[in-house]
Structures are given as C-alpha cells and as structure tokens.
Design an enzyme around this catalytic site. Structure first.
Site, PDB file in Angstrom:
ATOM      1  N   GLY A 166      38.946  38.423  37.518  1.00 11.94           N
ATOM      2  CA  GLY A 166      39.638  38.278  38.806  1.00 11.94           C
ATOM      3  C   GLY A 166      39.952  39.626  39.393  1.00 11.94           C
ATOM      4  O   GLY A 166      39.431  40.651  38.955  1.00 11.94           O
ATOM      5  N   ASN A 167      40.783  39.633  40.399  1.00 10.10           N
ATOM      6  CA  ASN A 167      41.252  40.903  40.959  1.00 10.10           C
ATOM      7  C   ASN A 167      42.706  40.724  41.346  1.00 10.10           C
ATOM      8  O   ASN A 167      43.244  39.625  41.285  1.00 10.10           O
ATOM      9  CB  ASN A 167      40.387  41.317  42.161  1.00 10.10           C
ATOM     10  CG  ASN A 167      40.418  40.275  43.262  1.00 10.10           C
ATOM     11  OD1 ASN A 167      41.455  39.995  43.825  1.00 10.10           O
ATOM     12  ND2 ASN A 167      39.258  39.682  43.544  1.00 10.10           N
ATOM     13  N   SER A 168      43.344  41.825  41.754  1.00  2.00           N
ATOM     14  CA  SER A 168      44.794  41.750  41.942  1.00  2.00           C
ATOM     15  C   SER A 168      45.202  41.474  43.392  1.00  2.00           C
ATOM     16  O   SER A 168      46.303  41.820  43.798  1.00  2.00           O
ATOM     17  CB  SER A 168      45.451  43.032  41.424  1.00  2.00           C
ATOM     18  OG  SER A 168      44.753  44.140  41.942  1.00  2.00           O
TER      19      SER A 168
END
Ligand code: CTP
Length: 400
Positions: A208-210
């Site tokens: 994922g990413n933030s």
C-alpha cells in the site's frame, strides 16, 4: 441575508441559553423564519414564552402538545428546515447525538433532519477539555455536522477558559457565511476517488502507500457544499466521510476501485481522481498466511489497470476529467505528459519536493495544468483551501 430561510434553533440546558433570544432576534431581522425546539430541562434556563415572542412561533419541547393531545412531528419539522443550529449544546446532549439516542423531541429531530446541522457546544472549561467531549465533537463532525467552536473567556463558573458560547452576532455570522456559499455545482453529479489502495500479498499483508485520503475528501466536501451530488470512491483510509450530499463507496484494491469508477463514471458530469492507486499488485496472493520458514522471498507483481487512463478513453465531450500527478522530478513536464496521455481536462500537480505537500499532511501545494494556457502556481495552503482552488478552476473549465 437569510430572507425566507427556515431555521430551527435547538436549545439544551446550558446557562448560555440566555443569549438565544437575542440570537433569534438577529435571525428574524435577517428575514429568517425561526422555530424553536428545546429539551425539557432547557426551559429552566430560558422561558418558552420569551422564545415564542421573539421567534413569533410556538416553542416545542414535548412529543405531544398537552392541551389538545396533538403530536409534534419531528419528521415534518426536520423536512421543513433549511438549517438547524443547536446552541448552546451541553456535553450531555452532545453525547446523545454522538450515540444516536433520541429520548426527547429535539434529539429525535436531530436524527430525522435532512438539512445541514450546526452545533455550538458550551460548558465549563474542564468539561470541555474532557476526552469524551473531544471525541464526541469529532464524531459529530464526522457525521457531517458543522462545528461552531466555543470562545475563550469568563465562564458561568467564574473560571476563565474555553467553553463560552459565541455571542449572538458570531452565531449569526456562521449561518450568513454558510448561506452565502454559492451553490455553483447544483444539479451536477461528481465522482471523486480518494485514499490509497491495498493490494493483498496474503490474508494479513498488503502492498500500500501512506495516502490519507484527506485531499480527496476535502474536494468531495467542497463539491457537496456547493450543491453537487457526490459519489466518493474511497480506498482504505481511516477517515469518516459522512456528509450531506456525499455517497461513499468503500473499496480496498485497485481492481475494486476500477470496477466502482467504471460503473459510476458514465453517470457523472465531472470526475476528480485524487486516489493514490497502487501501480502493481501481487500476481497471485497466497490463500493462507505466508510462514517465515516457507522460504518464499520473492513476490511477483503485475501492473494494475490505470483507472484514470481507462476513464479518459471513454470520456464524453460534455464530461470533465481531472487527475492528479505526484512527482519527485521534472514535475511540470511529467505532469503535462500525464495530462495528454490520459486525455484529461486538467491535472493537479503536487511535488514531493515541496515541504508540507503530499501524503498525510493537512496542507498541500499545487500547480494546475490544463490543455490550454499557462500553468497556475499556488502557494502552500490547507487542503480545504486547495480544494476551493481546484473547484474554481473546474468552474472556469465549465465556462465561468
Ligand atoms: N491513477 C489511476 N490508476 C492507477 C494509477 C494512477 O487512476 N493505477 C491515477 C491517480 O488517481 C492520479 C493519476 O492517475 O489521478 C496519476 O497518478 P500518479 O501516481 O502520479 O502517476 P502514474 O500514472 O501512476 O505514473 P507514475 O507512478 O509512473 O508516475
């Protein structure tokens, strides 16, 4: 001006209720129609007689009008109002609203009202600072209610601090500001994508990413405030999205976001794709949790669909499609390439080289690029203000 606006003033049992007759006077002077609904205990703080004289309407606090046994319909009242303001709002009534408890007429009205709701908590400074109060204010905001922050100053207890109900002029100003917001997108349907996507590696792990989803949500809210009907497609961000005018569809993966956006896009006039979609997803996610002694040290990835590019291919002439570009180098030229390649009407560029811009922050710094004209550079602003700039530019693309 509030000419012809129908306002419900909800009063709960706080000392600051003494300010409300004056507030109602101001509302009437601005041309509003006012109905007052109070909790039974509030009648000990300000009399229904005073309130009915200044509002020029009967004041309600019971489910039934005792003399003739008629029912005071909270549903009818809720539909009648253009706005509802609860002032002063006690910690107790706020907790009931947060939990959905409907044990008096005012609280049932809160649940059935479809109009925008404003709440102005007022209490002693220590009560105001209590974690449950802080939490409940957040909860009410997450339901889409508009928070009117109390002032600092002398309180009924003679202590000094935060918890004073705004003066009647301040309360009035909040409503004046709200109703002066032009409904520039009324009748328009809008899709906004927001947040990250999570691509499963196995049942407990993901890539994922933030992305926090804050920028997309700010855009969705700005559209809804200006009268648009918004479909928000939200990846797994821990944000509450409840807000009048916004319908949220929650998704996890890029594939799910793609399916949702493909379905919604043909139905909308404008789409703003602010989501940080994963570009790659594991080729074959494991069905069971991968054990550390399994020896697996490689995860094969395959590209996801570029959702925005897909929408660009099917875009109709009358539709507007806006994308984002997050860049770390050659920002302008990379963003311009994406604008062309994905067949967009506008691209919102944010550079990770700008302090305060990008993921997780409450601020952003953008540059807007369209098919014609020079790039428009903006300074660092709150994401709410950035959303306003983006909407103004979209309005211009629509022809003014
Ligand atoms: N986007 C999308 N689907 C993807 C990837 C990106 O819809 N699979 C959208 C984003 O929502 C954004 C725009 O495309 O509006 C640009 O995203 P960005 O990550 O900046 O660029 P990419 O096209 O993914 O290219 P790269 O990562 O190589 O810079």
């Amino acid at each position: 001006m509030l000419k012809g606006k129908k306002i419900i003033v909800g009063i709960t049992a706080g000392i600051a209720a003494y300010k409300i007759p004056l507030f109602i006077r101001l509302l009437k002077r601005e041309g509003a129609e006012v109905r007052v609904v109070m909790t039974p205990f509030a009648e000990d703080f300000v009399t229904p007689l005073t309130l009915s004289v200044v509002s020029e309407n009967p004041v309600l606090s019971d489910f039934f009008t005792k003399r003739d046994g008629s029912w005071n319909s909270h549903v009818d009242l809720g539909l009648w109002a253009d706005a509802m303001i609860l002032a002063p709002l006690t910690a107790n009534s706020m907790a009931k609203m947060a939990a959905g408890i409907a044990d008096n007429l005012l609280m049932t009205l809160v649940l059935s009202a479809r109009c925008p709701l404003f709440f102005a908590p007022s209490m002693d400074l220590d009560m105001f600072a209590h974690p449950t109060v802080t939490l409940n204010i957040k909860k009410l905001q997450s339901y889409g209610y508009h928070y009117i922050e109390p002032d600092e100053g002398e309180l009924a207890s003679r202590l000094k601090g935060k918890g004073r109900l705004k003066e009647p002029e301040g309360l009035l100003q909040v409503l004046l500001d709200y109703f002066s917001t032009e409904q520039t997108f009324k009748g328009k349907k809008v899709m906004v994508s927001a947040g990250p996507t999570h691509e499963p590696i196995d049942p407990v792990r993901f890539i994922g990413n933030s992305s926090s989803g804050k920028m997309g949500l700010a855009i969705a809210r700005a559209f809804a405030e200006k009268g648009a009907e918004v479909e928000l497609v939200m990846g797994p961000a821990g944000l509450e999205t409840g807000f009048p005018g916004i319908h949220t569809q929650r998704v996890n993966t890029a594939a799910e976001m793609n399916d949702a956006c493909q379905k919604i896009f043909p139905l909308v006039d404008i789409a703003v794709m602010a989501a940080a979609v994963a570009d790659f997803t594991p080729e074959s996610p494991a069905k069971e949790k991968i054990k550390k002694d399994s020896g697996q040290d490689v995860i094969r990835l395959k590209p996801t669909n570029d959702i925005l590019a897909g929408l660009g291919k099917t875009k109709k002439k009358k539709q507007l499609l806006i994308g984002f570009a997050l860049e770390t180098e050659d920002e302008l030229s990379n963003a311009r390439k994406k604008l062309q390649k994905k067949n967009l009407d506008m691209i919102v560029l944010n550079s990770l080289n700008d302090k305060g811009a990008g993921f997780g922050t409450d601020t952003n710094k953008i540059t807007l690029l369209t098919q014609t004209g020079d790039p428009q550079f903006f300074p660092l602003k709150t994401k709410k203000a950035v959303a306003e700039d983006i909407l103004s530019a979209i309005k211009q693309l629509m022809g003014g």
